[in-house]
Design a protein around this motif. Structure first.
Motif, PDB file in Angstrom:
ATOM      1  N   TRP A 181       0.819  -1.201   0.000  1.00  9.95           N
ATOM      2  CA  TRP A 181       0.000   0.000   0.000  1.00  9.95           C
ATOM      3  C   TRP A 181       0.855   1.255   0.000  1.00  9.95           C
ATOM      4  CZ3 TRP A 181       1.027   2.571   4.471  1.00  9.95           C
ATOM      5  CH2 TRP A 181       1.421   1.820   5.567  1.00  9.95           C
ATOM      6  N   LEU A 182       0.244   2.306  -0.514  1.00  9.02           N
ATOM      7  CA  LEU A 182       0.826   3.641  -0.549  1.00  9.02           C
ATOM      8  C   LEU A 182      -0.227   4.587  -0.003  1.00  9.02           C
ATOM      9  CD1 LEU A 182       2.925   5.788  -1.828  1.00  9.02           C
ATOM     10  CD2 LEU A 182       1.224   5.911  -3.639  1.00  9.02           C
ATOM     11  N   LEU A 228       4.665   4.085   2.730  1.00  8.25           N
ATOM     12  CA  LEU A 228       4.696   2.856   1.932  1.00  8.25           C
ATOM     13  C   LEU A 228       4.710   1.687   2.902  1.00  8.25           C
ATOM     14  CD1 LEU A 228       7.517   3.784  -0.581  1.00  8.25           C
ATOM     15  CD2 LEU A 228       5.086   3.682  -1.072  1.00  8.25           C
ATOM     16  N   GLY A 229       3.961   0.636   2.587  1.00 11.15           N
ATOM     17  CA  GLY A 229       3.941  -0.486   3.507  1.00 11.15           C
ATOM     18  C   GLY A 229       3.570  -1.789   2.841  1.00 11.15           C
ATOM     19  N   VAL A 230       3.790  -2.852   3.592  1.00  6.18           N
ATOM     20  CA  VAL A 230       3.448  -4.196   3.127  1.00  6.18           C
ATOM     21  C   VAL A 230       2.973  -5.017   4.324  1.00  6.18           C
ATOM     22  CG1 VAL A 230       5.819  -5.074   3.381  1.00  6.18           C
ATOM     23  CG2 VAL A 230       4.239  -6.204   1.808  1.00  6.18           C
ATOM     24  N   ASP A 231       1.943  -5.833   4.117  1.00  4.25           N
ATOM     25  CA  ASP A 231       1.446  -6.800   5.083  1.00  4.25           C
ATOM     26  C   ASP A 231       1.520  -8.168   4.405  1.00  4.25           C
ATOM     27  OD1 ASP A 231       0.495  -4.785   6.950  1.00  4.25           O
ATOM     28  OD2 ASP A 231      -1.142  -4.456   5.538  1.00  4.25           O
ATOM     29  N   VAL A 232       2.185  -9.124   5.049  1.00  8.23           N
ATOM     30  CA  VAL A 232       2.304 -10.471   4.489  1.00  8.23           C
ATOM     31  C   VAL A 232       1.744 -11.464   5.502  1.00  8.23           C
ATOM     32  CG1 VAL A 232       3.884 -12.243   3.627  1.00  8.23           C
ATOM     33  CG2 VAL A 232       4.356  -9.829   3.181  1.00  8.23           C
ATOM     34  N   GLU A 233       0.775 -12.243   5.061  1.00  5.07           N
ATOM     35  CA  GLU A 233       0.171 -13.260   5.920  1.00  5.07           C
ATOM     36  C   GLU A 233       1.090 -14.482   5.965  1.00  5.07           C
ATOM     37  OE1 GLU A 233      -4.076 -15.622   6.315  1.00  5.07           O
ATOM     38  OE2 GLU A 233      -3.728 -14.311   4.610  1.00  5.07           O
ATOM     39  N   LEU A 234       1.593 -14.821   7.159  1.00  6.68           N
ATOM     40  CA  LEU A 234       2.462 -15.979   7.331  1.00  6.68           C
ATOM     41  C   LEU A 234       1.656 -17.235   7.605  1.00  6.68           C
ATOM     42  CD1 LEU A 234       5.225 -14.354   9.540  1.00  6.68           C
ATOM     43  CD2 LEU A 234       5.199 -14.635   7.053  1.00  6.68           C
ATOM     44  N   GLU A 235       0.676 -17.111   8.487  1.00  4.13           N
ATOM     45  CA  GLU A 235      -0.261 -18.180   8.823  1.00  4.13           C
ATOM     46  C   GLU A 235      -1.642 -17.538   8.866  1.00  4.13           C
ATOM     47  OE1 GLU A 235       0.454 -21.395   9.298  1.00  4.13           O
ATOM     48  OE2 GLU A 235       2.613 -21.100   9.040  1.00  4.13           O
ATOM     49  N   ARG A 236      -2.648 -18.332   9.130  1.00  6.46           N
ATOM     50  CA  ARG A 236      -4.015 -17.788   9.120  1.00  6.46           C
ATOM     51  C   ARG A 236      -4.188 -16.611  10.089  1.00  6.46           C
ATOM     52  NH1 ARG A 236      -9.782 -20.920   9.642  1.00  6.46           N
ATOM     53  NH2 ARG A 236     -11.024 -19.045   9.372  1.00  6.46           N
ATOM     54  N   TYR A 237      -3.592 -16.681  11.269  1.00  4.32           N
ATOM     55  CA  TYR A 237      -3.755 -15.627  12.263  1.00  4.32           C
ATOM     56  C   TYR A 237      -2.460 -14.883  12.574  1.00  4.32           C
ATOM     57  CZ  TYR A 237      -8.233 -17.884  13.012  1.00  4.32           C
ATOM     58  OH  TYR A 237      -9.475 -18.412  12.826  1.00  4.32           O
ATOM     59  N   VAL A 238      -1.450 -15.020  11.717  1.00  3.36           N
ATOM     60  CA  VAL A 238      -0.158 -14.364  11.943  1.00  3.36           C
ATOM     61  C   VAL A 238       0.267 -13.632  10.683  1.00  3.36           C
ATOM     62  CG1 VAL A 238       2.272 -14.703  12.540  1.00  3.36           C
ATOM     63  CG2 VAL A 238       0.531 -16.168  13.562  1.00  3.36           C
TER      64      VAL A 238
END
Length: 112
Positions: free
Chosen positions: A49-50, A84-94
């Motif tokens: 996202w920006l 500027l950012g990034v979100d990465v899902e590692l597991e379902r709740y993490v």
């Protein structure tokens, strides 16, 4: 009101008393989400996202004239901010996330 009374920075101490701040923000956010590991059964997602904003500080003026290190700053005025950012899902709740931000004064002076 920010209740900071004293700040220590290495070789000096700065005393704060009452600091008032009122900030307004108007911005837009653009985001893109993609699916990771499409071949596997578990769906994971990543979002980049920006965010661009105009920020106006209406009140912030600070003086430490009677402190150990006397100075005066006026942080009132308009500035532009980019995130500027990034979100990465590692597991379902993490998830793992990170972001960077830059801000520049539109008043022609450096901001703290």
């Amino acid at each position: 009101m920010l209740p900071i009374r004293r700040c220590r920075q290495g070789a000096t101490t700065i005393r704060y008393s009452d600091i008032d701040s009122l900030t307004g923000r108007l911005g837009v956010r653009l985001a893109r989400t993609v699916e990771l590991d499409e071949d596997q059964g578990d769906k994971r997602f990543a979002t980049t996202w920006l965010r661009a904003s105009l920020v106006n500080e209406f009140l912030a003026e600070f003086s430490s004239q009677d402190g150990y290190v006397p100075f005066h700053t006026d942080m009132k005025g308009l500035s532009a901010q980019i995130n500027l950012g990034v979100d990465v899902e590692l597991e379902r709740y993490v998830s793992l996330y990170g972001s960077v931000r830059s801000e520049i004064s539109l008043e022609g002076e450096a901001r703290i």
